[in-house]
Motif scaffolding. Structure first.
Motif, mmCIF file in Angstrom:
data_model
loop_
_atom_site.group_PDB
_atom_site.id
_atom_site.type_symbol
_atom_site.label_atom_id
_atom_site.label_comp_id
_atom_site.label_asym_id
_atom_site.label_seq_id
_atom_site.Cartn_x
_atom_site.Cartn_y
_atom_site.Cartn_z
ATOM 1 N N GLY A 66 0.830 -1.216 0.000
ATOM 2 C CA GLY A 66 0.000 0.000 0.000
ATOM 3 C C GLY A 66 0.857 1.256 0.000
ATOM 4 O O GLY A 66 0.594 2.213 -0.749
ATOM 5 N N ALA A 67 1.882 1.243 0.837
ATOM 6 C CA ALA A 67 2.757 2.415 0.912
ATOM 7 C C ALA A 67 3.499 2.612 -0.413
ATOM 8 O O ALA A 67 3.641 3.745 -0.897
ATOM 9 C CB ALA A 67 3.760 2.242 2.050
ATOM 10 N N THR A 68 3.928 1.515 -1.010
ATOM 11 C CA THR A 68 4.652 1.615 -2.284
ATOM 12 C C THR A 68 3.730 2.149 -3.382
ATOM 13 O O THR A 68 4.147 2.981 -4.200
ATOM 14 C CB THR A 68 5.203 0.230 -2.677
ATOM 15 O OG1 THR A 68 6.007 -0.260 -1.597
ATOM 16 C CG2 THR A 68 6.062 0.312 -3.927
ATOM 17 N N ALA A 69 2.494 1.679 -3.349
ATOM 18 C CA ALA A 69 1.534 2.177 -4.337
ATOM 19 C C ALA A 69 1.282 3.674 -4.142
ATOM 20 O O ALA A 69 1.229 4.445 -5.116
ATOM 21 C CB ALA A 69 0.220 1.399 -4.221
ATOM 22 N N LEU A 70 1.150 4.086 -2.891
ATOM 23 C CA LEU A 70 0.946 5.517 -2.602
ATOM 24 C C LEU A 70 2.115 6.340 -3.142
ATOM 25 O O LEU A 70 1.926 7.367 -3.804
ATOM 26 C CB LEU A 70 0.803 5.727 -1.093
ATOM 27 C CG LEU A 70 0.778 7.191 -0.646
ATOM 28 C CD1 LEU A 70 -0.539 7.846 -1.003
ATOM 29 C CD2 LEU A 70 1.040 7.315 0.845
ATOM 30 N N VAL A 71 3.329 5.857 -2.864
ATOM 31 C CA VAL A 71 4.520 6.573 -3.326
ATOM 32 C C VAL A 71 4.537 6.620 -4.855
ATOM 33 O O VAL A 71 4.795 7.674 -5.461
ATOM 34 C CB VAL A 71 5.792 5.882 -2.777
ATOM 35 C CG1 VAL A 71 7.033 6.426 -3.479
ATOM 36 C CG2 VAL A 71 5.899 6.077 -1.277
ATOM 37 N N TYR A 72 4.219 5.503 -5.473
ATOM 38 C CA TYR A 72 4.254 5.441 -6.947
ATOM 39 C C TYR A 72 3.282 6.433 -7.555
ATOM 40 O O TYR A 72 3.639 7.239 -8.416
ATOM 41 C CB TYR A 72 3.935 4.012 -7.409
ATOM 42 C CG TYR A 72 3.870 3.875 -8.910
ATOM 43 C CD1 TYR A 72 5.024 3.683 -9.652
ATOM 44 C CD2 TYR A 72 2.655 3.971 -9.585
ATOM 45 C CE1 TYR A 72 4.976 3.583 -11.036
ATOM 46 C CE2 TYR A 72 2.595 3.876 -10.965
ATOM 47 C CZ TYR A 72 3.749 3.671 -11.688
ATOM 48 O OH TYR A 72 3.699 3.575 -13.055
ATOM 49 N N TRP A 73 2.031 6.392 -7.082
ATOM 50 C CA TRP A 73 1.016 7.253 -7.696
ATOM 51 C C TRP A 73 1.248 8.713 -7.364
ATOM 52 O O TRP A 73 1.015 9.600 -8.195
ATOM 53 C CB TRP A 73 -0.392 6.813 -7.262
ATOM 54 C CG TRP A 73 -0.755 5.486 -7.844
ATOM 55 C CD1 TRP A 73 -0.901 4.318 -7.183
ATOM 56 C CD2 TRP A 73 -0.974 5.185 -9.234
ATOM 57 N NE1 TRP A 73 -1.190 3.298 -8.047
ATOM 58 C CE2 TRP A 73 -1.247 3.794 -9.332
ATOM 59 C CE3 TRP A 73 -0.952 5.937 -10.404
ATOM 60 C CZ2 TRP A 73 -1.511 3.157 -10.525
ATOM 61 C CZ3 TRP A 73 -1.216 5.290 -11.599
ATOM 62 C CH2 TRP A 73 -1.492 3.917 -11.652
ATOM 63 N N ALA A 74 1.709 8.986 -6.149
ATOM 64 C CA ALA A 74 1.985 10.384 -5.787
ATOM 65 C C ALA A 74 3.117 10.939 -6.654
ATOM 66 O O ALA A 74 3.046 12.071 -7.140
ATOM 67 C CB ALA A 74 2.357 10.479 -4.304
#
Lengths: 168, 442
Positions: A66-74
């Motif tokens: 989840g955190a990696t996805a947040l970082v990616y999309w941000a």
């Protein structure tokens, strides 16, 4: 429901009593050991299946992913000036992925501990025996013949036996 | 490691005896104890005043000036985060390897970790000068469509320290749960209710013991990985920059080794103080100090090797920007500090701990105190010389801390002592159930 509490001075005696009771048809789920220290016998007389490792891994993947996805999309939607370096790179944010994965594992372990130990769970109140400084107490729940059970526990080496009712 | 003698306790020892003894030491407060709390409290209050003064008057009231943008605050940050490794090393590694002698030591170590992280984590807040804007570091949806810079080592720091702090608190808390239940059973009134709530309804059932032991083993594995990563990330704060002597590949392991080194030293000092002040000679015996001293000596040797490798490479490379920092660090302004560091971190431990006839609790404590001084100097010598000599000679500068940094630094040491003083009166400093288990296991 009635409970039988049998105090044993040695964990090995309690383990033998558990084996005898199980052979006599009493379910292991109706039995519980209580002590002031962990009962370290191999094999454990009341070994329970644990999914704590699985919970830790799943939680780690969920939180870290989840955190990696947040970082990616941000980073994709609000890109920074990176001086020619890629907007998204595992090198640049791998630490964040690692730390949040570990944080997820910690949360998973703690949650699994609370679940598997029964701590904080709203179960019916089971009477808790007074624990001796040495030895263990075997609790048997809902036996059909408490008098006979008490007698057999004494014969198995229990130094004290009592029959108590549930607190609720 | 040396085996624990089988006559560890007096013949009347047992769970009841150990429990009564350890719980008894939590009751009441002696005059020296209260004086210690009062003195530490006053120093902490003064440090808070200094921080308030800095907030009101701005960061210019500190000694931080161009080009030295990182001063005592970052030195202290690295130092305290380093010491926090005491808990993970002693507790997690020794728990995983099944070292029996760790049992009286682990809680003291785990408490050090939590307190040091609390203190160390404050320094970035102090350093940003406007701590109320701390939340800008957090990734949350906001109307300005701004996100933190995820690729910044400072953000890595945030995630690493928050993970380590939460993990360490849980790692300290887990083995406390059975003792909290014991405390509840032997307390009255409000204390009983608080301990009962904190023990989460612990009854001592086999189901709970199995889950607790399993969770502690898993946590030991996880917390070790986190601990290594945390100080690596702290090292990345430096090595990801292109500043002379910082931008090298050895920094992460060098920092981890230094962290473990200073963590063991802090643990030894805390144990020596607890032993003396709380009369814990029965539990914290010479064998514990000797075992830890061997670890300390090993880390001293590794630290010496890393330091030598790092400096040799810099010297041999002879890059103008690096050799300048090298020279002022070893021969110039900072030379005295550098050689004091070498003496504290290498010479003193090597002599006092390496020669078995000299090895005793007092000399081990002296070595540990020297290591803490040496490791603080090491952090200072990493931060300040490099920043004070940037590539353009016209931009060179110097750094001298103001009374604010000195007060806050003193305050954090006092806060550490104060937290420990309060902790030992609220919780048993030796895990009752583990210690007793250790006696039985033999």
């Amino acid at each position: 429901m009635e409970y039988v509490h049998a105090e044993f001075s040695r964990g090995e005696d309690a383990a033998a009593a558990i084996r005898d009771l199980a052979a006599a048809g009493i379910s292991k789920s109706a039995m519980e050991l209580y002590s002031l220290r962990p009962v370290e016998l191999d094999p454990a007389p009341l070994a329970r299946r644990s999914r704590m490792s699985l919970a830790a891994v799943l939680s780690a993947i969920t939180v870290g992913g989840g955190a990696t996805a947040l970082v990616y999309w941000a980073q994709r939607d609000y890109p920074l000036i990176t001086g020619g370096m890629p907007i998204n790179s595992g090198w640049a944010t791998g630490v964040v992925t690692f730390e949040t994965t570990m944080a997820g594992a910690v949360m998973g372990i703690f949650a699994a501990l609370l679940w598997e130990s029964g701590l904080l769970r709203g179960r019916k109140r089971v009477p808790v025996p007074v624990l001796p400084d040495r030895g263990v107490v075997l609790q048997v729940a809902g036996a059909p013949d408490t008098a006979g059970l008490a007698e057999s526990l004494r014969a198995a080496g229990a130094v004290a036996v009592e029959v108590v009712g549930a607190e609720d | 490691m040396d085996a624990i003698p089988t006559t560890a306790l007096t013949p009347d020892s047992g769970h009841a005896s150990v429990r009564a003894d350890l719980l008894g030491r939590m009751r009441g407060a002696s005059g020296p104890y209260l004086a210690g709390v009062a003195v530490c409290g006053m120093i902490v209050a003064w440090a808070l005043f200094a921080w308030g003064y800095q907030i009101v008057n701005g960061f210019g009231s500190t000694g931080v000036r161009r080009p030295v943008y990182w001063g005592f605050y970052i030195v202290n940050f690295v130092f305290w985060i380093g010491i926090s490794h005491a808990g993970t090393l002693i507790s997690a590694i020794l728990r995983l390897t099944g070292a029996e002698w760790r049992k009286p030591v682990t809680r003291a170590a785990e408490a050090i970790t939590v307190f040091c992280l609390m203190i160390g984590g404050l320094f970035p807040l102090i350093h940003i000068s406007r701590p109320w804007f701390f939340y800008w570091m957090l990734p949350y949806p906001n109307e300005r469509l701004l996100w933190p810079n995820f690729r910044s080592p400072l953000f890595w720091d945030l995630t690493a320290i928050l993970t380590y702090l939460s993990g360490s608190v849980i790692y300290l808390y887990l083995p406390l749960i059975p003792d909290l239940a014991e405390l509840a059973n032997h307390s009255k009134g409000a204390k009983r209710r608080i301990y009962r709530a904190l023990s989460l309804g612990w009854t001592g059932s086999d189901r709970q013991w199995q889950a607790l032991e399993r969770s502690m083993k898993l946590m030991a594995v996880v917390i070790l990985a986190i601990a290594v990563s945390v100080h690596s990330v702290v090292a990345y704060d430096f090595s990801m920059s292109v500043m002379p002597t910082w931008h090298n590949t050895i920094f992460a392991p060098y920092f981890v080794v230094g962290a473990i080194f200073s963590g063991i030293a802090a643990l030894v000092l805390v144990m020596a103080a607890l032993r003396k002040m709380m009369g814990l000679e029965r539990y914290l015996r010479e064998v514990h100090f000797v075992n830890l001293s061997k670890l300390l000596l090993l880390m001293s040797l590794i630290w010496g090797y890393f330091t030598f490798s790092e400096h040799l490479t810099t010297w041999y490379g002879n890059l103008p920007s690096e050799i300048r920092v090298f020279q002022i660090r070893e021969h110039g302004l900072f030379g005295m500090l550098f050689w004091t560091m070498v003496a504290c971190n290498f010479v003193i431990p090597f002599v006092l701990l390496g020669i078995s006839k000299l090895r005793s609790i007092p000399t081990i404590a002296v070595s540990s105190a020297a290591v803490l001084v040496g490791m603080w100097l090491e952090r200072f010598l990493i931060v300040v010389p490099t920043l004070s000599t940037p590539p353009l000679a016209a931009a060179w500068g110097s750094y001298a801390p103001s009374w604010i940094e000195l007060s806050i630094t003193a305050g954090t040491f006092a806060a550490m002592v104060l937290l420990y003083l309060l902790f030992v009166k609220a919780f048993p400093i030796i895990a009752i159930w583990e210690y007793d288990d250790g006696v039985r296991a033999r």
